[in-house]
Motif scaffolding. Structure first.
Motif, short mmCIF file in Angstrom:
data_model
loop_
_atom_site.label_atom_id
_atom_site.label_comp_id
_atom_site.label_asym_id
_atom_site.label_seq_id
_atom_site.Cartn_x
_atom_site.Cartn_y
_atom_site.Cartn_z
N THR A 296 0.64 -1.02 0.02
CA THR A 296 -0.01 -0.09 0.03
C THR A 296 0.81 1.22 -0.07
O THR A 296 2.18 1.15 0.28
CB THR A 296 -1.13 0.03 1.23
OG1 THR A 296 -0.02 0.08 2.53
CG2 THR A 296 -1.85 -1.42 1.40
N SER B 298 0.06 -5.77 0.86
CA SER B 298 -1.31 -5.90 0.39
C SER B 298 -1.62 -7.16 -0.19
O SER B 298 -2.54 -7.78 0.15
CB SER B 298 -1.84 -4.85 -0.40
OG SER B 298 -1.14 -4.76 -1.71
N SER C 270 5.53 0.21 -5.30
CA SER C 270 4.29 -0.38 -4.90
C SER C 270 4.39 -1.87 -5.20
O SER C 270 3.52 -2.66 -4.44
CB SER C 270 3.14 0.28 -5.63
OG SER C 270 3.34 -0.02 -7.10
#
Length: 108
Positions: free
Chosen positions: A55, A61, A98
């Motif tokens: 995240t 995530s 990310s």
């Protein structure tokens, strides 16, 4: 005695190789510190390729275990156990990244 995690690889990182290696080493070592199984790993070797999505706050995530060697149920379970430690030890300072591909090599 703290076991060290070696063999770190970043694919698609927008940083220099040494900075990327340092970031990945930090993430894997931090996850290893949350991995209760490591104390039972003396003399055992295995590796796992893991794709991780983060995240914007640096929490994990999604984790996809891409490959495990050797290919046995025991080592697949160890890779899942390490993935859980990776989730629990966050958030990580991912320097704006990310997604990462991590290679965990565990030679003791």
């Amino acid at each position: 005695m703290i076991n060290r995690v070696l063999g770190i690889l970043v694919i698609g990182a927008a940083t220099t190789a040494s900075a990327g290696d340092s970031l990945n080493r930090h993430i894997l070592e931090r996850a290893a510190s949350c991995w209760p199984t490591q104390t039972a790993m003396r003399g055992i070797s295995f590796s796992a390729d893991v794709h991780v999505s983060f995240t914007s706050e640096g929490h994990v995530s999604v984790i996809e275990i891409v490959d495990v060697a050797p290919q046995t149920e025991t080592f697949k379970a160890l890779a899942k156990d390490f993935a859980n430690a990776l989730k629990q030890c966050g958030p990580y300072g991912t320097e704006g990244m990310s997604e990462m591909d991590l290679n965990l090599s565990w030679p003791l």
